[in-house]
Design a protein around this motif. Structure first.
Motif: not given
Ligand SMILES: Nc1ncnc2c1ncn2[C@@H]1O[C@H](COP(=O)(O)OP(=O)(O)OP(=O)(O)O)[C@@H](O)[C@H]1O
Ligand SMILES: [Mg+2]
Lengths: 246, 394
Positions: B52-70
């Motif tokens: 499903q993540v691959e189904g999102l499309g390849s070479n995808l870059l998602i930009v969000v505010p904040g740190r990617l930190d669980p």
């Protein structure tokens, strides 16, 4: 040439029972010649079975020297003892000790399993030996399908199947009527004639009388010997290796 | 020959005590079954997520505010469409940039209503992510620039609101505002626990007006190729940080998302399998116990075998084989149980299961090892028995 089958010199066997020592054998010297036919008699508890276990490499002396087939058992590992039992000794137990759920043929073939003999040959040799003890018609019977005498003969066939040089029988006729006992003895005697040393324990005077010589035991000692071969010369012979080992 | 005899005797012994053998195996059966089933379910879930993540499309870059930190607190987004224009200049291709502003909304059509995840998006969404339409058309650039009130419905929402009727051209209301349906998506199913068939896409401009904001939640970029994706992410983040010095931004790739999800799932599967493994251990103790009983029961037989020439090793191997046979038969039965459980879960629940050869091989290996480990002590005890003493026991 063959040396004596077994030489025991001043052998003792002490059991430890809850911290108490029971001296079952208190210094026994005995030589079993290669063609011997020897009866051991004595009162109950005098140490006959204990001695037989030693002669049969089932047990080790507490002290003294025991040579079986020229090999000093004190130098042997448990595995080497097992091999000695398998190759040199045939043991007939007083209470047969047959495997209950196993046919006569497979009971007799058992020692050959540990000899590394293939199944086909095992079965053939077991059948042959059973035929020789007069049980050719009982190959596939289980112990509970046989009479006491038949079971005793299965036990003898098992003791003989590996072609041992010594047959040890602890009261082989104790459970048998005199006619069956007779035929068992006749079998042992024919083996002895073929060059197998036979040692048997018995309470029966008549049985003992048929042996070439007797020893009498009491309280862990040999108290009387008759028709005994000269022990010193036998000891001298025993020091020469009797058999190329392995 | 001796091994063949040991094998025959071991099989005989198990047969002679069928019920006891099966009961002894039970611990191993359950342990192996649980491990196989759990690993299958874990693997199946992982595959599904990857798909499903691959189904999102390849070479995808998602930009969000904040740190990617669980565990990091979610940052409220300062991004506006001006930022999107700046990012588009960095990327150099408008069709590679998608945005989203989302909100849970109740959608009505006539007397029916449905709760939907409303997404304000650009017309570029289908080319950045992989989204296929079932009917109608997607949003156009004009729809976006003019803030036209048109909507594309997820398959689930379309069914809830219109049933079997064709929704194209019909009216819906979102937050009291009327929209016209221009398209519906193909059915997608669940992804990461989110029902993706309950999305409703409307122009981002219309969504901002509806929500009374000029912000967007985040943006996504489809990089031209894999090699430049990290570099592109860095320059996008740099551009955004320059415009909003007080805020952190993160650009994550598909691989990173997959990696994080895979790690979490892996740990989870591992923990569950370890718990199941404890059952295997308990099963092993049961085997050890029953083998000691077996040695005691057959002491006389052992004595006799030794008397006629069995070495300690011959006896030891016989009992070890019996133990290993117990656990491996248990292992095979356990595998059957685990596979059946996995297949059932796969068929009857939305949780997928994938049976992997390595997990079966591992389960078999472990059950054999359990037999060896827990069989050694009883086997040694049997091998060391003194023949005279053994024969004397009743
Ligand atoms: N395992 C043992 N532990 C302790 N004492 C033992 C053991 N085996 C034998 N004994 C003792 O050793 C002595 C000799 O026993 P053994 O069995 O050799 O006698 P036996 O001459 O064969 O007697 P029987 O004619 O009744 O068979 C006895 O006093 C017996 O109690
Ligand atoms: Mg006795």
């Amino acid at each position: 040439m063959t040396g004596p089958a077994i030489v025991a010199v001043d052998v003792t066997r002490t059991y430890q029972l809850d911290g108490v020592s029971v001296e079952a054998l208190r210094g026994v010297s005995l030589t079993v010649a290669a063609d011997d036919y020897l009866a051991i008699v004595g009162t109950s508890g005098s140490g006959k079975s204990t001695l037989m276990h030693l002669l049969g490499a089932l047990d080790r002396p507490t002290s003294g020297t025991l040579l079986i087939g020229g090999r000093d058992v004190s130098t042997l590992s448990p595995a080497e003892m097992a091999r000695l039992r398998n190759e040199t000794i045939g043991f007939v137990f007083q209470s047969f000790h047959l495997l209950a759920r196993t046919t006569a043929r497979d009971n007799v073939a058992l020692p050959l399993v540990y000899r590394g003999v293939g199944r086909r040959e095992r079965r053939a040799r077991a059948a042959e030996m059973l035929t020789r003890v007069g049980l050719g018609h009982r190959l596939d019977h289980r112990p509970n399908q046989m009479s006491g005498g038949e079971q005793q003969r299965v036990a003898i066939a098992r003791a003989l199947v590996t072609g041992p040089s010594v047959l040890l029988a602890d009261e082989p006729t104790g459970n048998l009527d005199s006619a069956t006992g007779d035929s068992v003895l006749a079998l042992l005697e024919s083996l002895n004639a073929d060059g197998v040393a036979v040692v048997l324990v018995t309470h029966d005077r008549d049985v003992a009388a048929r042996a070439h010589r007797q020893i009498v035991m009491r309280d862990g000692l040999i108290v009387d010997t008759s028709a005994v071969a000269a022990t010193p010369s036998a000891e001298a012979e025993a020091t020469s290796p009797a058999e190329g080992a392995e | 020959m001796r091994l063949a005899e040991a094998w025959r005797v071991a099989v005989d012994a198990l047969r002679a005590n069928r019920l006891r053998s099966v009961l002894t195996m039970l611990g191993v059966i359950i342990g192996v079954g649980a491990v196989v089933a759990l690993v299958s379910i874990g693997t199946g879930t992982k595959h599904l997520i990857e798909q499903q993540v691959e189904g999102l499309g390849s070479n995808l870059l998602i930009v969000v505010p904040g740190r990617l930190d669980p565990g990091a607190a979610p940052t409220s987004s300062p991004l506006t469409m001006d930022d999107v224009d700046a990012v588009t200049r960095v990327v150099g291709d408008r069709s590679r940039v998608a945005v989203t502003i989302s909100s849970g909304e109740t959608i009505r059509a006539g007397s029916r209503s449905a709760f939907a995840s409303m997404q304000g998006v650009l017309e570029t969404t289908p080319s950045v992510f992989v989204r296929h339409l079932d009917r109608g058309t997607y949003l156009t650039r004009t729809d976006v620039t003019t803030g036209r009130r048109v909507a594309v419905l997820g398959a689930g929402i379309a069914r809830q609101l219109f049933g079997d009727r064709d929704p194209i051209g019909r009216q819906i209301t979102i937050g009291g505002v009327r929209f016209r349906v221009i398209g519906t998506f193909e059915q997608l199913g669940q992804s990461l626990g989110v029902d993706r068939d309950s999305e409703v896409h409307i122009p981002v401009t219309a969504a901002q007006r509806l929500l009374g904001t000029d912000r967007i939640d985040g943006l996504a970029i489809r990089a031209p190729d894999r090699d430049t994706i990290d570099q592109l992410g860095a320059s996008v983040v740099a551009t955004l940080v320059k415009r909003h010095p007080d805020t952190d931004f993160s650009a994550v790739t598909q691989e990173q998302i997959l990696g994080v999800l895979g790690d979490i799932l892996g740990v989870l599967t591992g923990v569950l399998a370890a718990i199941a493994g404890i059952s295997l251990l308990v099963g092993g103790v049961g085997v050890s116990n029953i083998m000691l009983v077996s040695v005691r029961e057959r002491t006389k037989e052992i004595g006799l075998r030794k008397a006629v020439g069995a070495r300690p090793r011959d006896i030891g191997i016989q009992f070890l084989l019996e133990a290993v046979l117990l656990t491996t038969i248990g292992g095979v039965l356990g595998m059957a149980l685990g596979i059946s459980a996995a297949v059932l879960v796969d068929r009857l629940t939305p949780v997928p299961a994938a049976i992997t050869w390595w997990s079966l091989a591992l389960a078999f290996g472990v059950s054999a090892a359990v037999g060896i480990i827990f069989g050694v002590i009883p086997a040694q005890r049997a091998g060391r028995l003194d023949p005279v003493v053994a024969l004397r026991t009743e």
